[in-house]
Every structure is written in C-alpha cells, then in structure tokens.
Design a protein around this motif. Structure first.
Motif, PDB file in Angstrom:
ATOM      1  N   LYS A 162       0.862  -1.151  -0.070  1.00 58.18           N
ATOM      2  CA  LYS A 162      -0.028  -0.029  -0.122  1.00 58.18           C
ATOM      3  C   LYS A 162       0.891   1.064   0.070  1.00 58.18           C
ATOM      4  O   LYS A 162       0.358   2.321  -0.477  1.00 58.18           O
ATOM      5  CB  LYS A 162      -0.948  -0.118   0.995  1.00 58.18           C
ATOM      6  N   THR A 163       1.965   1.083   0.025  1.00 58.96           N
ATOM      7  CA  THR A 163       3.024   2.475   0.112  1.00 58.96           C
ATOM      8  C   THR A 163       3.478   2.777  -1.118  1.00 58.96           C
ATOM      9  O   THR A 163       3.797   3.901  -1.210  1.00 58.96           O
ATOM     10  CB  THR A 163       4.294   2.050   1.014  1.00 58.96           C
ATOM     11  N   VAL A 164       2.990   2.092  -2.254  1.00 52.11           N
ATOM     12  CA  VAL A 164       3.151   2.265  -3.513  1.00 52.11           C
ATOM     13  C   VAL A 164       2.513   3.628  -3.972  1.00 52.11           C
ATOM     14  O   VAL A 164       3.062   4.616  -4.672  1.00 52.11           O
ATOM     15  CB  VAL A 164       3.032   1.334  -4.383  1.00 52.11           C
ATOM     16  N   PHE A 165       1.329   4.025  -3.500  1.00 54.03           N
ATOM     17  CA  PHE A 165       0.817   5.023  -3.932  1.00 54.03           C
ATOM     18  C   PHE A 165       0.937   6.541  -2.967  1.00 54.03           C
ATOM     19  O   PHE A 165       0.353   7.356  -2.954  1.00 54.03           O
ATOM     20  CB  PHE A 165      -0.724   4.696  -3.679  1.00 54.03           C
ATOM     21  N   GLU A 166       1.751   6.286  -1.780  1.00 56.72           N
ATOM     22  CA  GLU A 166       1.861   7.218  -0.729  1.00 56.72           C
ATOM     23  C   GLU A 166       2.540   8.388  -1.251  1.00 56.72           C
ATOM     24  O   GLU A 166       3.557   8.140  -2.003  1.00 56.72           O
ATOM     25  CB  GLU A 166       2.560   6.749   0.412  1.00 56.72           C
ATOM     26  N   ASN A 167       2.232   9.717  -1.057  1.00 54.14           N
ATOM     27  CA  ASN A 167       2.785  10.873  -1.603  1.00 54.14           C
ATOM     28  C   ASN A 167       2.986  10.937  -3.250  1.00 54.14           C
ATOM     29  O   ASN A 167       3.679  11.752  -3.610  1.00 54.14           O
ATOM     30  CB  ASN A 167       4.296  11.040  -0.926  1.00 54.14           C
ATOM     31  N   LYS A 168       1.980  10.317  -3.735  1.00 49.76           N
ATOM     32  CA  LYS A 168       1.844  10.547  -5.139  1.00 49.76           C
ATOM     33  C   LYS A 168       0.810  11.668  -5.618  1.00 49.76           C
ATOM     34  O   LYS A 168      -0.152  11.930  -4.704  1.00 49.76           O
ATOM     35  CB  LYS A 168       1.476   9.033  -5.890  1.00 49.76           C
ATOM     36  N   ILE A 169       1.101  11.953  -6.583  1.00 53.24           N
ATOM     37  CA  ILE A 169       0.020  13.049  -7.394  1.00 53.24           C
ATOM     38  C   ILE A 169      -0.765  12.477  -8.462  1.00 53.24           C
ATOM     39  O   ILE A 169      -0.124  12.191  -9.097  1.00 53.24           O
ATOM     40  CB  ILE A 169       0.652  14.602  -7.629  1.00 53.24           C
ATOM     41  N   ALA A 170      -2.294  12.829  -8.545  1.00 49.82           N
ATOM     42  CA  ALA A 170      -2.846  12.565  -9.658  1.00 49.82           C
ATOM     43  C   ALA A 170      -3.657  13.498 -10.337  1.00 49.82           C
ATOM     44  O   ALA A 170      -4.037  14.617  -9.494  1.00 49.82           O
ATOM     45  CB  ALA A 170      -3.852  11.313  -9.009  1.00 49.82           C
ATOM     46  N   ALA A 171      -3.752  13.404 -11.446  1.00 47.32           N
ATOM     47  CA  ALA A 171      -4.513  14.450 -12.277  1.00 47.32           C
ATOM     48  C   ALA A 171      -5.953  13.310 -13.019  1.00 47.32           C
ATOM     49  O   ALA A 171      -5.571  12.540 -13.286  1.00 47.32           O
ATOM     50  CB  ALA A 171      -3.791  14.976 -13.542  1.00 47.32           C
ATOM     51  N   TYR A 172      -6.820  14.081 -13.032  1.00 45.63           N
ATOM     52  CA  TYR A 172      -8.108  13.541 -13.499  1.00 45.63           C
ATOM     53  C   TYR A 172      -8.693  14.291 -14.652  1.00 45.63           C
ATOM     54  O   TYR A 172      -8.896  15.488 -14.611  1.00 45.63           O
ATOM     55  CB  TYR A 172      -9.097  13.405 -12.146  1.00 45.63           C
ATOM     56  N   TYR A 173      -8.999  13.408 -15.514  1.00 45.35           N
ATOM     57  CA  TYR A 173      -9.691  14.042 -16.776  1.00 45.35           C
ATOM     58  C   TYR A 173     -10.969  13.404 -17.139  1.00 45.35           C
ATOM     59  O   TYR A 173     -10.837  12.092 -17.219  1.00 45.35           O
ATOM     60  CB  TYR A 173      -8.593  14.058 -17.861  1.00 45.35           C
ATOM     61  N   THR A 174     -12.006  14.012 -17.145  1.00 42.70           N
ATOM     62  CA  THR A 174     -13.348  13.115 -17.439  1.00 42.70           C
ATOM     63  C   THR A 174     -14.113  13.792 -18.510  1.00 42.70           C
ATOM     64  O   THR A 174     -14.151  15.026 -18.764  1.00 42.70           O
ATOM     65  CB  THR A 174     -14.147  13.338 -16.143  1.00 42.70           C
ATOM     66  N   LEU A 175     -14.401  12.794 -19.452  1.00 40.05           N
ATOM     67  CA  LEU A 175     -15.403  13.210 -20.744  1.00 40.05           C
ATOM     68  C   LEU A 175     -16.488  12.448 -20.446  1.00 40.05           C
ATOM     69  O   LEU A 175     -16.668  11.322 -20.110  1.00 40.05           O
ATOM     70  CB  LEU A 175     -14.428  12.859 -22.013  1.00 40.05           C
ATOM     71  N   GLY A 176     -17.611  13.155 -21.125  1.00 34.47           N
ATOM     72  CA  GLY A 176     -18.794  12.417 -20.975  1.00 34.47           C
ATOM     73  C   GLY A 176     -20.046  12.895 -20.074  1.00 34.47           C
ATOM     74  O   GLY A 176     -20.126  14.017 -19.525  1.00 34.47           O
ATOM     75  N   CYS A 177     -20.810  11.833 -19.608  1.00 34.50           N
ATOM     76  CA  CYS A 177     -22.130  12.356 -18.877  1.00 34.50           C
ATOM     77  C   CYS A 177     -21.420  12.341 -17.582  1.00 34.50           C
ATOM     78  O   CYS A 177     -20.691  12.287 -16.945  1.00 34.50           O
ATOM     79  CB  CYS A 177     -22.994  11.078 -19.076  1.00 34.50           C
ATOM     80  N   LYS A 178     -22.851  12.636 -16.623  1.00 36.91           N
ATOM     81  CA  LYS A 178     -22.811  12.777 -15.128  1.00 36.91           C
ATOM     82  C   LYS A 178     -22.109  11.522 -14.542  1.00 36.91           C
ATOM     83  O   LYS A 178     -21.460  11.469 -13.595  1.00 36.91           O
ATOM     84  CB  LYS A 178     -24.029  13.218 -14.513  1.00 36.91           C
ATOM     85  N   LEU A 179     -22.402  10.269 -14.916  1.00 34.89           N
ATOM     86  CA  LEU A 179     -22.042   9.157 -14.529  1.00 34.89           C
ATOM     87  C   LEU A 179     -20.411   8.767 -14.478  1.00 34.89           C
ATOM     88  O   LEU A 179     -20.142   8.566 -13.606  1.00 34.89           O
ATOM     89  CB  LEU A 179     -22.610   7.738 -15.359  1.00 34.89           C
ATOM     90  N   ASN A 180     -20.123   9.529 -15.670  1.00 33.27           N
ATOM     91  CA  ASN A 180     -18.543   9.577 -15.642  1.00 33.27           C
ATOM     92  C   ASN A 180     -17.832  10.420 -14.786  1.00 33.27           C
ATOM     93  O   ASN A 180     -16.888   9.981 -14.167  1.00 33.27           O
ATOM     94  CB  ASN A 180     -18.078   9.981 -17.148  1.00 33.27           C
ATOM     95  N   PHE A 181     -18.433  11.554 -14.326  1.00 30.03           N
ATOM     96  CA  PHE A 181     -18.111  12.512 -13.509  1.00 30.03           C
ATOM     97  C   PHE A 181     -18.157  11.784 -11.883  1.00 30.03           C
ATOM     98  O   PHE A 181     -17.292  11.926 -11.246  1.00 30.03           O
ATOM     99  CB  PHE A 181     -18.729  13.675 -13.312  1.00 30.03           C
ATOM    100  N   ALA A 182     -19.341  10.814 -11.686  1.00 30.60           N
ATOM    101  CA  ALA A 182     -19.344  10.350 -10.396  1.00 30.60           C
ATOM    102  C   ALA A 182     -18.325   9.202 -10.230  1.00 30.60           C
ATOM    103  O   ALA A 182     -17.569   8.908  -9.322  1.00 30.60           O
ATOM    104  CB  ALA A 182     -20.630   9.780 -10.309  1.00 30.60           C
TER     105      ALA A 182
END
Length: 85
Positions: A4-24
C-alpha cells in the motif's frame, strides 16, 4: 500481499469526458486513491498518475478522448496513465 505504500505521496490528475455518471466514477476513483495517500494535482503541477475517464459514443467523442490522452502524455510524461470508460 499488496504494498500500500506504492501510492503514498503521489499526485494524480483526473480528466473526465462524457456524462454525469463518468464524473461520479472519476470522483469515486479519486476518493479511493486519496485513501491510499494520493493527492489531487494542482493546476500546472506534474502528476505521477493520470486518470482519463472517457466516453466513446460518437466519433467526435473518440477524437476528444485521443486529444486528452495525448495532452496527458505531453504534460505528464513520467506519469502512469490509466484510461477507462
């Protein structure tokens, strides 16, 4: 066993295209990653992880998807790129 330490202190960018379901769905992915220690990228900040949640209903949507994926590669060249949708 999962490291589980593999994700610690990482930074993520999110891009969403499409409908409200995709945003959820993107929101849910963000929450799961945040629970593992991943923080959302600030504008202009390089990300370690890029999540692209796509919509492929039309040819125009496909074109936008490819453009966002290329943009991620250009702006975050070292990031792990995950594409879903």
């Amino acid at each position: 066993m999962i490291d589980k330490t593999v994700f610690e202190n990482k930074i993520a960018a999110y891009y969403t295209l499409g409908c409200k379901l995709n945003f959820a769905e993107t929101s849910t992915i963000g929450k799961v990653l945040a629970e593992q220690g991943v923080r959302k990228a600030r504008p202009g900040e390089k990300a370690d992880i890029c999540v692209v949640n796509t919509c492929s209903v039309t040819a125009v949507a496909d074109k936008k998807n490819r453009a966002i994926i290329r943009r991620c590669r250009r702006e975050h060249p070292q990031a792990i790129l995950g594409v879903c949708g």
